[in-house]
Scaffold this motif. Structure first.
Motif, PDB file in Angstrom:
ATOM      1  N   GLY A  98       0.786  -1.223   0.000  1.00  0.00           N
ATOM      2  CA  GLY A  98       0.000   0.000   0.000  1.00  0.00           C
ATOM      3  C   GLY A  98       0.821   1.278   0.000  1.00  0.00           C
ATOM      4  N   THR A  99       2.119   1.167  -0.243  1.00  0.00           N
ATOM      5  CA  THR A  99       2.993   2.338  -0.323  1.00  0.00           C
ATOM      6  C   THR A  99       3.812   2.270  -1.618  1.00  0.00           C
ATOM      7  OG1 THR A  99       4.992   1.378   0.690  1.00  0.00           O
ATOM      8  CG2 THR A  99       3.254   2.172   2.188  1.00  0.00           C
ATOM      9  N   ASP A 100       4.612   3.307  -1.858  1.00  0.00           N
ATOM     10  CA  ASP A 100       5.481   3.300  -3.034  1.00  0.00           C
ATOM     11  C   ASP A 100       6.875   2.775  -2.688  1.00  0.00           C
ATOM     12  OD1 ASP A 100       6.440   5.374  -1.483  1.00  0.00           O
ATOM     13  OD2 ASP A 100       6.514   6.840  -3.116  1.00  0.00           O
ATOM     14  N   ALA A 101       6.965   2.043  -1.561  1.00  0.00           N
ATOM     15  CA  ALA A 101       8.268   1.596  -1.080  1.00  0.00           C
ATOM     16  C   ALA A 101       8.988   0.676  -2.057  1.00  0.00           C
ATOM     17  CB  ALA A 101       8.107   0.893   0.270  1.00  0.00           C
ATOM     18  N   ALA A 102       8.268  -0.211  -2.738  1.00  0.00           N
ATOM     19  CA  ALA A 102       8.921  -1.133  -3.672  1.00  0.00           C
ATOM     20  C   ALA A 102       9.626  -0.360  -4.779  1.00  0.00           C
ATOM     21  CB  ALA A 102       7.898  -2.102  -4.261  1.00  0.00           C
ATOM     22  N   GLU A 103       8.928   0.605  -5.340  1.00  0.00           N
ATOM     23  CA  GLU A 103       9.531   1.409  -6.413  1.00  0.00           C
ATOM     24  C   GLU A 103      10.738   2.178  -5.893  1.00  0.00           C
ATOM     25  OE1 GLU A 103       8.262   4.945  -9.582  1.00  0.00           O
ATOM     26  OE2 GLU A 103       6.794   4.125  -8.164  1.00  0.00           O
ATOM     27  N   ARG A 104      10.617   2.755  -4.705  1.00  0.00           N
ATOM     28  CA  ARG A 104      11.712   3.536  -4.135  1.00  0.00           C
ATOM     29  C   ARG A 104      12.912   2.652  -3.835  1.00  0.00           C
ATOM     30  NH1 ARG A 104       9.079   7.401   0.446  1.00  0.00           N
ATOM     31  NH2 ARG A 104      11.288   7.932   0.694  1.00  0.00           N
ATOM     32  N   PHE A 105      12.650   1.473  -3.292  1.00  0.00           N
ATOM     33  CA  PHE A 105      13.748   0.565  -2.968  1.00  0.00           C
ATOM     34  C   PHE A 105      14.453   0.072  -4.222  1.00  0.00           C
ATOM     35  CE2 PHE A 105      14.892  -3.990  -2.672  1.00  0.00           C
ATOM     36  CZ  PHE A 105      16.086  -3.829  -1.981  1.00  0.00           C
ATOM     37  N   LEU A 106      13.676  -0.390  -5.203  1.00  0.00           N
ATOM     38  CA  LEU A 106      14.285  -0.940  -6.419  1.00  0.00           C
ATOM     39  C   LEU A 106      15.040   0.115  -7.202  1.00  0.00           C
ATOM     40  CD1 LEU A 106      11.385  -3.298  -7.509  1.00  0.00           C
ATOM     41  CD2 LEU A 106      13.598  -3.981  -6.573  1.00  0.00           C
ATOM     42  N   GLY A 107      14.691   1.387  -6.996  1.00  0.00           N
ATOM     43  CA  GLY A 107      15.403   2.477  -7.663  1.00  0.00           C
ATOM     44  C   GLY A 107      16.652   2.932  -6.939  1.00  0.00           C
ATOM     45  N   TRP A 108      16.885   2.385  -5.754  1.00  0.00           N
ATOM     46  CA  TRP A 108      18.068   2.757  -4.970  1.00  0.00           C
ATOM     47  C   TRP A 108      19.301   2.050  -5.515  1.00  0.00           C
ATOM     48  CZ3 TRP A 108      20.004  -0.248  -0.340  1.00  0.00           C
ATOM     49  CH2 TRP A 108      21.055   0.425   0.298  1.00  0.00           C
ATOM     50  N   SER A 109      20.399   2.754  -5.609  1.00  0.00           N
ATOM     51  CA  SER A 109      21.613   2.192  -6.201  1.00  0.00           C
ATOM     52  C   SER A 109      22.193   1.041  -5.385  1.00  0.00           C
ATOM     53  CB  SER A 109      22.672   3.289  -6.354  1.00  0.00           C
ATOM     54  OG  SER A 109      23.006   3.851  -5.091  1.00  0.00           O
ATOM     55  N   GLY A 110      21.843   0.973  -4.110  1.00  0.00           N
ATOM     56  CA  GLY A 110      22.385  -0.097  -3.264  1.00  0.00           C
ATOM     57  C   GLY A 110      21.452  -1.269  -3.078  1.00  0.00           C
ATOM     58  N   ALA A 111      20.406  -1.370  -3.903  1.00  0.00           N
ATOM     59  CA  ALA A 111      19.396  -2.410  -3.694  1.00  0.00           C
ATOM     60  C   ALA A 111      19.970  -3.822  -3.718  1.00  0.00           C
ATOM     61  CB  ALA A 111      18.290  -2.276  -4.743  1.00  0.00           C
ATOM     62  N   ARG A 112      21.024  -4.033  -4.451  1.00  0.00           N
ATOM     63  CA  ARG A 112      21.610  -5.369  -4.541  1.00  0.00           C
ATOM     64  C   ARG A 112      22.522  -5.698  -3.355  1.00  0.00           C
ATOM     65  NH1 ARG A 112      21.125  -8.288  -9.138  1.00  0.00           N
ATOM     66  NH2 ARG A 112      20.006  -7.288 -10.844  1.00  0.00           N
ATOM     67  N   ARG A 113      22.693  -4.744  -2.449  1.00  0.00           N
ATOM     68  CA  ARG A 113      23.599  -4.951  -1.323  1.00  0.00           C
ATOM     69  C   ARG A 113      22.866  -5.326  -0.036  1.00  0.00           C
ATOM     70  NH1 ARG A 113      27.133   0.214  -0.637  1.00  0.00           N
ATOM     71  NH2 ARG A 113      28.205  -1.168   0.827  1.00  0.00           N
ATOM     72  N   VAL A 114      21.549  -5.409  -0.079  1.00  0.00           N
ATOM     73  CA  VAL A 114      20.814  -5.681   1.159  1.00  0.00           C
ATOM     74  C   VAL A 114      20.854  -7.164   1.503  1.00  0.00           C
ATOM     75  CG1 VAL A 114      19.302  -3.703   0.763  1.00  0.00           C
ATOM     76  CG2 VAL A 114      18.540  -5.995   0.085  1.00  0.00           C
ATOM     77  N   LEU A 115      20.665  -7.444   2.774  1.00  0.00           N
ATOM     78  CA  LEU A 115      20.650  -8.821   3.255  1.00  0.00           C
ATOM     79  C   LEU A 115      19.395  -9.536   2.800  1.00  0.00           C
ATOM     80  CD1 LEU A 115      21.838 -11.008   5.187  1.00  0.00           C
ATOM     81  CD2 LEU A 115      20.509  -9.917   7.022  1.00  0.00           C
ATOM     82  N   ARG A 116      18.261  -8.838   2.926  1.00  0.00           N
ATOM     83  CA  ARG A 116      16.980  -9.395   2.510  1.00  0.00           C
ATOM     84  C   ARG A 116      15.980  -8.265   2.369  1.00  0.00           C
ATOM     85  NH1 ARG A 116      17.262 -11.104   7.988  1.00  0.00           N
ATOM     86  NH2 ARG A 116      18.082 -13.106   7.268  1.00  0.00           N
ATOM     87  N   VAL A 117      14.869  -8.574   1.712  1.00  0.00           N
ATOM     88  CA  VAL A 117      13.736  -7.657   1.630  1.00  0.00           C
ATOM     89  C   VAL A 117      12.655  -8.167   2.577  1.00  0.00           C
ATOM     90  CG1 VAL A 117      11.918  -6.716   0.167  1.00  0.00           C
ATOM     91  CG2 VAL A 117      14.223  -7.000  -0.742  1.00  0.00           C
ATOM     92  N   LEU A 118      12.150  -7.279   3.418  1.00  0.00           N
ATOM     93  CA  LEU A 118      11.007  -7.603   4.266  1.00  0.00           C
ATOM     94  C   LEU A 118       9.752  -7.164   3.527  1.00  0.00           C
ATOM     95  CD1 LEU A 118      12.205  -6.330   7.777  1.00  0.00           C
ATOM     96  CD2 LEU A 118      12.481  -8.608   6.779  1.00  0.00           C
ATOM     97  N   ALA A 119       9.029  -8.092   2.970  1.00  0.00           N
ATOM     98  CA  ALA A 119       7.752  -7.789   2.311  1.00  0.00           C
ATOM     99  C   ALA A 119       6.694  -7.767   3.403  1.00  0.00           C
ATOM    100  CB  ALA A 119       7.437  -8.830   1.250  1.00  0.00           C
ATOM    101  N   GLU A 120       6.263  -6.568   3.785  1.00  0.00           N
ATOM    102  CA  GLU A 120       5.448  -6.382   4.981  1.00  0.00           C
ATOM    103  C   GLU A 120       4.006  -6.047   4.593  1.00  0.00           C
ATOM    104  OE1 GLU A 120       7.490  -4.848   8.351  1.00  0.00           O
ATOM    105  OE2 GLU A 120       9.204  -4.205   7.135  1.00  0.00           O
ATOM    106  N   VAL A 121       3.130  -6.991   4.841  1.00  0.00           N
ATOM    107  CA  VAL A 121       1.723  -6.848   4.458  1.00  0.00           C
ATOM    108  C   VAL A 121       0.971  -6.154   5.590  1.00  0.00           C
ATOM    109  CG1 VAL A 121      -0.362  -8.058   3.756  1.00  0.00           C
ATOM    110  CG2 VAL A 121       1.889  -8.933   3.057  1.00  0.00           C
ATOM    111  N   THR A 122       0.462  -4.965   5.311  1.00  0.00           N
ATOM    112  CA  THR A 122      -0.183  -4.164   6.359  1.00  0.00           C
ATOM    113  C   THR A 122      -1.684  -4.396   6.456  1.00  0.00           C
ATOM    114  OG1 THR A 122      -0.443  -2.302   4.830  1.00  0.00           O
ATOM    115  CG2 THR A 122       1.568  -2.366   6.146  1.00  0.00           C
ATOM    116  N   GLU A 123      -2.287  -4.978   5.437  1.00  0.00           N
ATOM    117  CA  GLU A 123      -3.722  -5.302   5.506  1.00  0.00           C
ATOM    118  C   GLU A 123      -3.922  -6.417   6.535  1.00  0.00           C
ATOM    119  OE1 GLU A 123      -2.947  -3.367   1.637  1.00  0.00           O
ATOM    120  OE2 GLU A 123      -1.973  -4.934   2.809  1.00  0.00           O
ATOM    121  N   THR A 124      -4.929  -6.294   7.381  1.00  0.00           N
ATOM    122  CA  THR A 124      -5.101  -7.266   8.462  1.00  0.00           C
ATOM    123  C   THR A 124      -6.280  -8.207   8.281  1.00  0.00           C
ATOM    124  OG1 THR A 124      -6.327  -5.621   9.743  1.00  0.00           O
ATOM    125  CG2 THR A 124      -3.957  -5.797  10.173  1.00  0.00           C
ATOM    126  N   THR A 125      -7.114  -7.984   7.256  1.00  0.00           N
ATOM    127  CA  THR A 125      -8.160  -8.949   6.927  1.00  0.00           C
ATOM    128  C   THR A 125      -7.520 -10.036   6.075  1.00  0.00           C
ATOM    129  OG1 THR A 125      -9.845  -7.233   6.937  1.00  0.00           O
ATOM    130  CG2 THR A 125     -10.387  -9.288   5.812  1.00  0.00           C
TER     131      THR A 125
END
Length: 239
Positions: free
Chosen positions: A133-160
């Motif tokens: 529900g945010t633009d975080a994926a686009e912002r992260f993938l556009g970061w020059s250091g995206a390939r240097r992270v340990l992992r991606v936390l895909a965080e689902v905020t919807e609770t239903t």
């Protein structure tokens, strides 16, 4: 990989047995690892019980937990709710005297790139938090250091549960070009359905009192270990 999230930004008002003090986190971590967790995420707390990135609190929490579970990776939060000013967050990361193995950075928050770079500069692994529900994926993938992270936390905020599973599928699609391993998790009523989805897709997963306070049957969880034990059964035994 099953990570335990010991406490999160919750308070004792929500969960009377929430581990808040460093010694309590150490005991909870030891029990969770015995139940099947192989990685730890925690939120250091200040004297007021609120999340903090202050060096003394980080050192106390990380040191206590590391002594309790030697060899188990330990991570902390860098959430903006603890320190809203991104420049102060960076300064606090650079002031840490005891370093965690990794730290989460939420990519929908201002200053994520700078906080992540400060962590990398200190040799701390980055967990890239990408909220649905945010633009975080686009912002992260556009970061020059995206390939240097340990992992991606895909965080689902919807609770239903139904909405959460739909959001999880969409979030994983957004992250399909990421080169990093993905840890998928949900919260509250959606925590267990999303964990089953993670298991079915062979993704990393997490569970703990940060994400959910109840077992699958609706019974209040006695501690983090009870949540980890149930999650371990789902992941490894299909229970």
């Amino acid at each position: 990989m099953l990570q335990v999230c010991l406490n999160g930004s919750r308070s004792r008002a929500e969960c009377p047995h929430l581990p808040v003090k460093a010694a309590e986190m150490a005991v909870s971590a030891r029990e969770a690892v015995a139940a099947g967790a192989v990685d730890i995420h925690l939120h250091p707390k200040g004297p007021n019980g609120q999340d903090t990135l202050e060096a003394t609190a980080v050192a106390a929490a990380v040191s206590a937990v590391r002594a309790a579970v030697p060899g188990i990776p330990i991570g902390v939060t860098t959430g903006a709710w603890a320190v809203p000013d991104p420049y102060v967050r960076v300064a606090q990361v650079r002031s840490w005297t005891v370093l965690p193995d990794h730290a989460s950075v939420n990519w929908h928050e201002d200053g994520a790139d700078e906080v992540a770079q400060a962590l990398l500069d200190r040799g701390i692994g980055v967990e890239a938090g990408v909220y649905s529900g945010t633009d975080a994926a686009e912002r992260f993938l556009g970061w020059s250091g995206a390939r240097r992270v340990l992992r991606v936390l895909a965080e689902v905020t919807e609770t239903t549960p139904r909405e959460a599973l739909r959001a999880a599928a969409g979030l994983l699609e957004e992250l399909r070009t990421s080169a990093a391993p993905t840890l998928l998790h949900g919260e509250d009523a959606a925590a267990w359905p999303v964990l089953r989805l993670a298991a079915s897709r062979g993704l990393q997963a997490r569970i703990g009192l940060e994400d959910v306070l109840h077992l699958r049957n609706g019974e209040a969880a006695a501690d983090n270990a009870s949540l980890v034990r149930e999650a371990h059964g789902i992941i490894h035994d299909g229970a």
